[in-house]
Design a protein around this motif. Structure first.
Motif, PDB file in Angstrom:
ATOM      1  N   GLU A  89       5.291   2.225  10.782  1.00  0.00           N
ATOM      2  CA  GLU A  89       4.403   0.831  10.960  1.00  0.00           C
ATOM      3  C   GLU A  89       4.835   0.428  12.344  1.00  0.00           C
ATOM      4  N   ILE A 135       0.287   4.193   0.682  1.00  0.00           N
ATOM      5  CA  ILE A 135       0.158   5.209   1.995  1.00  0.00           C
ATOM      6  C   ILE A 135       0.736   4.819   3.242  1.00  0.00           C
ATOM      7  N   LYS A 136       1.156   3.450   2.995  1.00  0.00           N
ATOM      8  CA  LYS A 136       2.039   2.771   4.334  1.00  0.00           C
ATOM      9  C   LYS A 136       3.368   3.390   4.437  1.00  0.00           C
ATOM     10  N   ILE A 174       3.531   6.200   7.204  1.00  0.00           N
ATOM     11  CA  ILE A 174       3.271   6.049   8.553  1.00  0.00           C
ATOM     12  C   ILE A 174       4.310   5.139   9.180  1.00  0.00           C
ATOM     13  N   ASN A 192      -6.578   7.496   7.692  1.00  0.00           N
ATOM     14  CA  ASN A 192      -6.867   6.879   6.530  1.00  0.00           C
ATOM     15  C   ASN A 192      -6.951   7.736   5.399  1.00  0.00           C
ATOM     16  N   LEU A 232      -3.862  10.299   4.944  1.00  0.00           N
ATOM     17  CA  LEU A 232      -2.828   9.657   4.144  1.00  0.00           C
ATOM     18  C   LEU A 232      -3.131   9.687   2.791  1.00  0.00           C
ATOM     19  N   ARG A 233      -4.374   9.504   2.247  1.00  0.00           N
ATOM     20  CA  ARG A 233      -4.707   9.341   0.970  1.00  0.00           C
ATOM     21  C   ARG A 233      -4.552  10.758   0.229  1.00  0.00           C
ATOM     22  N   MET A 290       0.828  -1.077  -0.171  1.00  0.00           N
ATOM     23  CA  MET A 290      -0.009   0.152  -0.097  1.00  0.00           C
ATOM     24  C   MET A 290       0.726   1.292   0.103  1.00  0.00           C
TER      25      MET A 290
END
Lengths: 67, 268
Positions: free
Chosen positions: B9, B3-4, B7, B27, B30-31, B1
């Motif tokens: 993680e 968008i990961k 972040i 969510n 981030l998009r 993904m």
């Protein structure tokens, strides 16, 4: 635009908290919670790759991979 | 993904409860950032205290997790010293409008270029479900067991009256609209306010018998309407969503630059 073709439902079982939002809002009733309250793609052949589960997941735990 | 990539993680799964709307705001945010193609180094996320404010720990930008209600004050300091950076300030409803109410209205009045996101779950979740300035008349909370008699602020009206140059509202049900609005708000030059109706199934939902997280999102679907719609005229109880204000106004940091130039005239 060609219809997206499903490759896989990528589910992170560590991150999924079983809130059921994706299951509730799936327009094709593809998803289910299993006995551990984690989401699974029970009827993956019905998936239309709308990605509403992915966009609404509060835990970033589900992703629809398309070809 | 994709968008990961934005972040941290190592801090996941996050601390928010199952079904918490704040995760959906994360969510969508981030998009929005991904669609804008922004680099991690040009974004600063500043938050205060509360469930919502934990968001700054999860995003891999420049982040500041500051004190209750004062996120906008810290953000103002960052923006004035580094005006080229993009400031995003996610706050809870209590953090933004009760503890930080003064910072909120004055940031709006100054029109300093930053994006304030009010994640409105109508309750203080982290401390155990006390009523907030957005709980509203007749709701139940830990501190209002016989119903709340305080009326709620209307975040949009408050932001408009205080002079914000971009004001919008969306919900965690309307994720595509939310991402679009967040994109617009980040691009807008001036003080942007985005209110997001975000469910708290653990406290607000449980106390007020609103059902599951999905039920609360169904409520957003059924009880909101696009701004200026005919439905609102027929049913005034509907909550409007969309962009309410988008206007060009002189931006605070740019005006401050001019003051420095004026003051330094003839001197090096």
């Amino acid at each position: 635009m060609a219809k997206p073709k499903l490759k896989a439902h990528v589910i992170d079982r560590e991150w999924c908290k079983g809130c059921g939002i994706c299951v509730h809002f799936c327009p094709k009733d593809v998803l289910e919670l299993d006995e551990e309250d984690k989401v699974i793609a029970a009827r993956r052949e019905d998936c239309i790759c709308c990605k509403m589960c992915e966009l609404r997941c509060p835990d970033l735990a589900i992703e629809i991979e398309t070809e | 993904m994709a968008i990961k990539g934005y972040i941290r993680e190592r801090f996941f799964p996050h601390i928010w409860c199952p079904g918490c709307g704040h995760g959906i705001v994360l969510n969508s945010l981030l998009r929005a950032i991904e669609k804008l193609g922004m680099s991690k180094n040009e974004i600063v996320v500043v938050s205060g205290i509360g469930c919502s404010s934990r968001i700054s720990g999860y995003v891999d930008f420049h982040t500041l997790h500051t004190i209750h209600g004062r996120a906008l004050a810290f953000a103002t300091g960052v923006k004035m010293s580094r005006p080229e950076l993009n400031l995003i300030v996610p706050m809870g409803d209590g953090d933004a409008l009760a503890i930080g109410g003064n910072h909120f209205i004055h940031s709006a009045r100054r029109n300093i270029d930053m994006t304030a996101i009010v994640m409105n779950n109508r309750i203080y979740g982290m401390t155990g479900g006390q009523y907030s300035p957005l709980s509203g008349y007749g709701t139940l909370a830990t501190t209002a067991p016989y119903t709340n008699i305080d009326y709620a602020f209307d975040t949009v009206e408050l932001a408009k009256a205080a002079g914000a140059s971009f004001v919008a509202r969306s919900t965690t049900y309307h994720v595509q609209q939310l991402t679009k609005i967040l994109k617009q708000a980040i691009l807008h030059e001036g003080f942007s306010v985005v209110e997001v109706l975000s469910q708290c199934p653990t406290y607000f939902g449980r106390k007020n018998r609103k059902g599951t997280a999905a039920d609360m999102m169904e409520f957003y679907k059924d009880n909101t309407t696009p701004v200026g719609s005919k439905a609102k005229k027929e049913n005034p109880d509907l909550i409007e969503r969309g962009v309410f204000v988008e206007k060009e106004m002189l931006e605070y940091c740019r005006e401050y630059e001019k003051i420095i130039e004026r003051a330094m005239k003839g001197r090096s």
